[in-house]
Write a protein that holds these residues in place. Structure first.
Motif, mmCIF file in Angstrom:
data_model
loop_
_atom_site.group_PDB
_atom_site.id
_atom_site.type_symbol
_atom_site.label_atom_id
_atom_site.label_comp_id
_atom_site.label_asym_id
_atom_site.label_seq_id
_atom_site.Cartn_x
_atom_site.Cartn_y
_atom_site.Cartn_z
ATOM 1 N N LYS A 374 62.671 -23.891 47.253
ATOM 2 C CA LYS A 374 62.875 -22.849 46.255
ATOM 3 C C LYS A 374 62.314 -21.520 46.756
ATOM 4 C CE LYS A 374 62.735 -25.937 42.229
ATOM 5 N NZ LYS A 374 62.078 -26.242 40.937
ATOM 6 N N ILE A 375 63.004 -20.447 46.447
ATOM 7 C CA ILE A 375 62.543 -19.122 46.823
ATOM 8 C C ILE A 375 61.284 -18.770 46.041
ATOM 9 C CG2 ILE A 375 63.099 -16.656 46.752
ATOM 10 C CD1 ILE A 375 66.047 -17.420 47.082
ATOM 11 N N VAL A 376 60.254 -18.275 46.772
ATOM 12 C CA VAL A 376 59.084 -17.677 46.134
ATOM 13 C C VAL A 376 58.798 -16.360 46.843
ATOM 14 C CG1 VAL A 376 58.051 -19.856 45.378
ATOM 15 C CG2 VAL A 376 57.467 -18.928 47.618
ATOM 16 N N PHE A 377 58.201 -15.427 46.105
ATOM 17 C CA PHE A 377 58.031 -14.079 46.635
ATOM 18 C C PHE A 377 56.576 -13.699 46.897
ATOM 19 C CE2 PHE A 377 62.168 -13.945 44.551
ATOM 20 C CZ PHE A 377 62.940 -13.346 45.527
ATOM 21 N N SER A 378 55.652 -14.613 46.693
ATOM 22 C CA SER A 378 54.245 -14.281 46.921
ATOM 23 C C SER A 378 53.495 -15.517 47.403
ATOM 24 C CB SER A 378 53.594 -13.758 45.642
ATOM 25 O OG SER A 378 53.478 -14.798 44.684
ATOM 26 N N ALA A 379 52.363 -15.257 48.052
ATOM 27 C CA ALA A 379 51.527 -16.351 48.514
ATOM 28 C C ALA A 379 51.035 -17.187 47.341
ATOM 29 C CB ALA A 379 50.355 -15.801 49.318
ATOM 30 N N ARG A 388 52.496 -28.159 42.631
ATOM 31 C CA ARG A 388 53.428 -28.934 41.778
ATOM 32 C C ARG A 388 54.261 -29.912 42.596
ATOM 33 N NH1 ARG A 388 54.340 -23.631 39.752
ATOM 34 N NH2 ARG A 388 56.343 -23.556 40.890
ATOM 35 N N GLY A 389 54.090 -29.893 43.923
ATOM 36 C CA GLY A 389 54.881 -30.770 44.778
ATOM 37 C C GLY A 389 56.299 -30.289 44.985
ATOM 38 N N GLU A 390 56.528 -28.976 44.840
ATOM 39 C CA GLU A 390 57.868 -28.412 44.976
ATOM 40 C C GLU A 390 57.977 -27.667 46.315
ATOM 41 O OE1 GLU A 390 58.295 -25.839 41.657
ATOM 42 O OE2 GLU A 390 58.503 -27.464 40.195
ATOM 43 N N PRO A 391 58.830 -28.101 47.223
ATOM 44 C CA PRO A 391 59.019 -27.375 48.479
ATOM 45 C C PRO A 391 59.499 -25.953 48.199
ATOM 46 C CG PRO A 391 60.067 -29.532 48.568
ATOM 47 C CD PRO A 391 59.686 -29.297 47.140
ATOM 48 N N CYS A 392 58.943 -24.983 48.914
ATOM 49 C CA CYS A 392 59.321 -23.597 48.677
ATOM 50 C C CYS A 392 59.458 -22.850 49.995
ATOM 51 C CB CYS A 392 58.303 -22.893 47.781
ATOM 52 S SG CYS A 392 56.665 -22.723 48.519
ATOM 53 N N ARG A 396 59.329 -12.572 52.083
ATOM 54 C CA ARG A 396 58.523 -11.355 52.036
ATOM 55 C C ARG A 396 59.219 -10.249 52.825
ATOM 56 N NH1 ARG A 396 54.692 -10.654 48.686
ATOM 57 N NH2 ARG A 396 53.121 -9.815 50.117
ATOM 58 N N ARG A 397 58.895 -9.014 52.462
ATOM 59 C CA ARG A 397 59.394 -7.910 53.278
ATOM 60 C C ARG A 397 58.810 -8.047 54.688
ATOM 61 N NH1 ARG A 397 59.536 -4.516 49.579
ATOM 62 N NH2 ARG A 397 61.795 -4.630 49.371
ATOM 63 N N GLU A 398 57.509 -8.279 54.772
ATOM 64 C CA GLU A 398 56.817 -8.680 55.984
ATOM 65 C C GLU A 398 55.529 -9.341 55.540
ATOM 66 O OE1 GLU A 398 55.948 -5.224 58.294
ATOM 67 O OE2 GLU A 398 55.376 -4.039 56.550
ATOM 68 N N THR A 399 54.984 -10.209 56.356
ATOM 69 C CA THR A 399 53.753 -10.892 55.957
ATOM 70 C C THR A 399 52.538 -10.168 56.532
ATOM 71 O OG1 THR A 399 53.796 -12.381 57.860
ATOM 72 C CG2 THR A 399 54.895 -13.127 55.833
ATOM 73 N N SER A 400 51.396 -10.445 55.924
ATOM 74 C CA SER A 400 50.124 -9.905 56.380
ATOM 75 C C SER A 400 49.098 -11.035 56.328
ATOM 76 C CB SER A 400 49.691 -8.754 55.470
ATOM 77 O OG SER A 400 49.319 -9.246 54.194
ATOM 78 N N PRO A 401 47.898 -10.812 56.860
ATOM 79 C CA PRO A 401 46.887 -11.872 56.796
ATOM 80 C C PRO A 401 46.606 -12.374 55.385
ATOM 81 C CG PRO A 401 46.225 -10.212 58.390
ATOM 82 C CD PRO A 401 47.465 -9.686 57.713
ATOM 83 N N GLU A 402 46.843 -11.542 54.376
ATOM 84 C CA GLU A 402 46.630 -11.996 52.996
ATOM 85 C C GLU A 402 47.552 -13.149 52.615
ATOM 86 O OE1 GLU A 402 47.044 -7.928 51.210
ATOM 87 O OE2 GLU A 402 45.409 -8.660 49.954
ATOM 88 N N ASP A 403 48.646 -13.272 53.344
ATOM 89 C CA ASP A 403 49.647 -14.287 53.001
ATOM 90 C C ASP A 403 49.380 -15.638 53.654
ATOM 91 O OD1 ASP A 403 51.338 -12.586 51.425
ATOM 92 O OD2 ASP A 403 51.998 -11.638 53.290
ATOM 93 N N ILE A 404 48.299 -15.736 54.426
ATOM 94 C CA ILE A 404 48.056 -16.947 55.220
ATOM 95 C C ILE A 404 48.108 -18.214 54.370
ATOM 96 C CG2 ILE A 404 46.301 -18.224 56.516
ATOM 97 C CD1 ILE A 404 47.604 -16.218 58.231
ATOM 98 N N ARG A 405 47.397 -18.217 53.240
ATOM 99 C CA ARG A 405 47.354 -19.436 52.416
ATOM 100 C C ARG A 405 48.726 -19.780 51.869
ATOM 101 N NH1 ARG A 405 43.282 -22.255 54.213
ATOM 102 N NH2 ARG A 405 41.707 -20.760 54.876
ATOM 103 N N GLY A 406 49.478 -18.778 51.491
ATOM 104 C CA GLY A 406 50.829 -19.024 51.015
ATOM 105 C C GLY A 406 51.736 -19.542 52.115
ATOM 106 N N MET A 407 51.524 -19.074 53.337
ATOM 107 C CA MET A 407 52.312 -19.548 54.465
ATOM 108 C C MET A 407 51.994 -21.016 54.748
ATOM 109 S SD MET A 407 51.908 -16.086 56.764
ATOM 110 C CE MET A 407 53.129 -16.367 58.037
ATOM 111 N N HIS A 408 50.739 -21.384 54.616
ATOM 112 C CA HIS A 408 50.362 -22.790 54.764
ATOM 113 C C HIS A 408 51.054 -23.660 53.708
ATOM 114 C CE1 HIS A 408 47.165 -23.288 57.825
ATOM 115 N NE2 HIS A 408 46.958 -21.994 57.634
ATOM 116 N N ALA A 409 51.242 -23.120 52.524
ATOM 117 C CA ALA A 409 51.802 -23.897 51.413
ATOM 118 C C ALA A 409 53.325 -23.988 51.474
ATOM 119 C CB ALA A 409 51.373 -23.287 50.085
#
Length: 850
Positions: A374-379, A388-392, A396-409
């Motif tokens: 599923k499309i998500v727009f933030s970390a 929730r166990g939902e693949p996503c 992003r327009r571009e990622t930054s270090p703030e997005d690391i945890r979201g990238m892991h997820a």
């Protein structure tokens, strides 16, 4: 045997050469040498086909005479390598009114009529390029000839030599066409690649149950699965069929007995056994798994052709390993047969070949593999979906270090901006996540949580897409996938690669999860641990921001004291996972502003957490901004101006060293200073680190050693490597930044124009994708030479993303480097490439011998 300057009859002793007559002609000769039942065949050389394209025809009367009167012929292409393709096969050349009458007497009028009609249609459409629609309805030779004559304004030719001349001319000129040339060049063919042609007598026998004849038909069979490479008879047989019709006709039968329907083995068990025997002989003598095209003529087996069995990446590895295990080829040759990047098809999920692909948009294939989610727009949304166990898929327009945890997820990452060395691409490759970067057609609206591509529907958060990072494509909906295959033949291949490679392969690993994956691929240690990635956990981020906002060194040290145990635990885990192997830890590198929020909501939340006015927080963030932060206060510059950071990290490393060593794992940590450009920088950091080491030794009562080195990322560091090496035990070339600084290119923005530069020949390849040997490589050569001159025992390494590319591995070996380091999922590619180069340097070509 008849040989003229224009053509050669294929016999076991004929002078047939792959570089002169092509791959198919040579294979047919090999089959003849194995005493396979190959019909009479004549080979036309590359030079002959070039002459035909220019209008000079060989002696066709002599050629046709080889086959005797009334023979029907097929014409097939024979390029030097089968991957280069060629014009499609033309069957039943020589079919005419007289031949049709004779065929009707032996095969019946229905068979004769179908063969004649099919040839007229093929001759009109494939040879003379007439409109196919004009030949869809005629179902008799008479109607087909009428359609031909109406379009060509001449009678359908009845002379075999006339038909053959037009077929040869058409195929020769098709090979010279622009589209064909571009397609084969994309497969690695040179611009002047030649085409050979083979003319072969067709086998036509009495049809089953007609006029008292025996079993007659055509089929294609192979003895391993194209998907897995495991033993399995697959193929189809079509009674009364010709050529490869069996692969497309619904009435085709199975080869071996099958509960799903009729099979050739049910009526012709001896012939199927003969095919099994032929396969076994081919496998042993040709040293390859072959797909066999055959016909039965009144029960007699003829083998028309044999080509390398089509195969997936997984099957490629399985087949090569099986051939080596059975003693058919040596291990060295098995390793040489696998193109290194083929392994990406085993390491990651992939979109299944032939699956329906509704391409929404394309971008740069920044990290291989495929994922649906599923499309998500933030970390934060990615982390919530993961909980929730939902693949996503994080968009992003571009990622930054703030997005690391979201990238892991997330399951995959899609960005509008960036290239192959953008933040998103580098992190994705490290995590083994598919990534498509630089998808410039995307129109993101983070406020409305929508993404649009012009001319397509609007996609909202929660809609499902599939990302194919290997192809650089974004697909609508869920695509059918193939799972990775990391055991069995793959594991065996990696063991063999380790036996032959002569350069170390380490992994870039920032977390215990990365290190565990690296160990699974059998690395020689960690060549780059980027410690800043350890700070992006939400709990650590707050402490990090407190440190940034501290008014003085004492307050900064107090905040860092809270981070110290967290860092120490990180390093303990890495040391214990690596079990005594070297771990190279890069000290803090990025500019501080990367840890600060950029939007209004984030600034307000930070002000609340720090109990400070919003205005003061905003002012502090503004004060930390730089015009060009990647060339600003980062790396060693930050370590010297804010020394408390490096002091805390050194203490954490040494305390972790003591703890791990007490548990029985000897640890010699390697501390790497980033972005060095002057000797004095190294001297200052070394003095500080040495002092911390003395303090820890005194405090713990434990002795330990460590190695201090430099990450060479600036041209000046490469040029001054001799004096820098006086204070460094190792130099590790960080080719991402070194390429950026050498070219004066932003690695995040270059993707916008790089394809145009490559297409127009400005650069032979994107230098962020493939190491620039001439420019960046020369700096590395200079640095390595000057460093080793000053310090002969200096360890040399390459630790940028280029480290996983075969060309970089070869460069590093020849330059005398000790190891390369790359993302965990690129380790197998690097290991295989290293083994291949070592084998080639020892003189084994891996060529198939007949």
């Amino acid at each position: 045997m008849l040989t003229t300057p224009d053509f050669t009859e294929i016999t076991p002793t004929a002078d047939i050469r792959t570089h002169r007559h092509g791959n198919r002609a040579k294979c047919l000769q090999r089959l003849a040498r194995l005493e396979m039942p190959v019909p009479h065949t004549v080979a036309l050389s590359f030079d002959t086909v070039r002459a035909i394209a220019d209008g000079k025809m060989p002696d066709l009367a002599a050629l046709v005479g080889i086959f005797g009167p009334g023979a029907l012929l097929s014409v097939r292409s024979s390029s030097e390598t089968s991957d280069w393709g060629g014009p499609g096969t033309i069957l039943n050349v020589g079919m005419c009114d007289a031949t049709a009458d004779a065929l009707a007497k032996t095969h019946g009028p229905d068979v004769a009529g179908a063969v004649y009609t099919g040839f007229i249609r093929s001759y009109a459409v494939d040879v003379h390029r007439l409109d196919a629609e004009e030949f869809e309805n005629p179902i008799t030779p008479r109607l087909a000839k009428q359609a031909y004559e109406a379009e060509m304004e001449e009678a359908f030719p009845q002379d075999t030599t006339v038909q053959l001349a037009e077929v040869l001319r058409s195929m020769a000129r098709a090979w010279e066409g622009t589209t064909a040339r571009l397609l084969r060049q994309a497969q690695g063919a040179p611009a002047d690649a030649g085409l050979g042609l083979v003319v072969q007598q067709m086998a036509l026998g009495p049809a089953p149950g007609t006029f008292g004849g025996g079993i007659s038909g055509a089929g294609v069979v192979q003895f391993v699965s194209s998907d897995t490479g495991e033993p399995q008879i697959t193929g189809r047989y079509l009674p009364r069929g010709q050529g490869r019709q069996a692969l497309t006709e619904g009435a085709a039968q199975f080869i071996e007995s099958d509960p799903r329907g009729p099979a050739l083995e049910d009526v012709a068990p001896d012939q199927v056994q003969a095919l099994r025997d032929a396969h076994g002989l081919m496998r042993m003598r040709l040293r390859e798994e072959m797909q066999i095209e055959f016909t039965l003529m009144d029960g007699a087996l003829s083998i028309l052709d044999a080509v390398r069995t089509p195969r997936s990446a997984r099957a490629e590895v399985e087949i090569a390993v099986a051939l080596a295990n059975d003693g058919v080829i040596p291990r060295e040759e098995a390793l040489l047969r696998i193109p290194p990047f083929t392994l990406n098809g085993l390491l990651h999920r992939q979109v299944k070949a032939g699956a329906v692909r509704d391409v929404l948009t394309t971008g740069i294939p920044a990290a291989p593999g495929a994922a649906t989610g599923k499309i998500v727009f933030s970390a934060a949304a990615a982390q919530a979906a993961s909980a929730r166990g939902e693949p996503c898929i994080l968009v992003r327009r571009e990622t930054s270090p703030e997005d690391i945890r979201g990238m892991h997820a997330a399951q995959a990452i899609l960005t509008e901006r960036g290239g192959v060395t953008s933040h998103a691409a580098v992190i994705a490759r490290g995590l083994g996540l598919p990534c498509v970067a630089g998808a410039t057609q995307l129109q993101l609206d983070h406020r409305k949580k929508t993404v649009t591509v012009p001319g397509r529907k609007v996609f909202h958060e929660g809609d499902i897409i599939t990302l194919d990072g290997s192809a650089g494509e974004v697909l609508v909906g869920a695509a059918e996938m193939v799972e990775p295959a990391l055991g069995g033949a793959f594991a065996t291949l990696m063991e063999w690669a380790d036996e032959f490679r002569d350069i170390g392969i380490r992994a870039n690993a920032d977390t215990p999860e990365d290190a565990a994956m690296a160990q699974r691929f059998g690395v020689d240690g960690i060549g780059l641990c980027r410690t800043e990635h350890m700070f992006f956990d939400s709990n650590r981020m707050t402490v990090m921001r407190e440190m940034i906002f501290a008014e003085n060194a004492g307050d900064r040290a107090a905040s860092l004291d809270r981070l110290l145990p967290m860092q120490r635990d990180d390093f303990i885990q890495l040391f214990e996972l690596m079990k005594g192997q070297p771990v190279t830890i890069r000290l803090f590198d990025p500019p501080l502003h990367e840890f600060l929020p950029r939007d209004r909501d984030g600034i307000r939340a930070l002000a609340e957490a720090l109990d400070l006015p919003v205005s003061r927080v905003a002012q502090r963030i503004e004060a930390l901004q730089e015009f060009n932060p990647m060339l600003g206060m980062r790396g060693v510059r930050l370590g010297i101006t804010v020394p408390e950071i490096y002091e805390m990290q050194a203490r954490a490393i040494f305390e972790a060293t003591v703890t791990s060593s007490r548990k029985g794992a000897p640890v010699v940590p390697e501390i790497m200073i980033p972005l060095v450009s002057a000797r004095r920088e190294v001297e200052l950091v070394k003095a500080s680190v040495d002092a911390i080491a003395s303090e820890v030794r005194s405090k713990t009562g434990s002795d330990f050693t460590y190695r201090l080195g430099v990450m060479v990322e600036t041209p000046r560091a490469a040029l001054r490597a001799g004096e820098i090496a006086e204070h460094a035990a190792f130099l590790s070339f960080g080719t991402n930044d070194l390429t950026q600084m050498t070219y004066g290119l932003s690695r995040d923005d270059a993707g916008r124009f790089m394809s145009a530069y490559v297409q127009q020949g400005v650069y032979p390849e994107d230098p962020f994708r493939q190491l620039d040997i001439d420019g960046v490589g020369e700096l590395m050569h200079l640095g390595a030479e000057r460093g080793r001159t000053a310090r002969p025992d200096l360890t040399l390494a390459l630790c940028g993303e280029h480290g996983g590319h075969p060309d970089s591995v070869d460069f590093s070996r020849k330059a005398g480097f000790d190891y390369v380091s790359c993302s965990p999922f690129r380790v197998p590619v690097a290991k295989l490439a290293a083994a291949q180069f070592a084998i080639k340097d020892n003189g084994l070509s891996g060529d198939i011998k007949a």
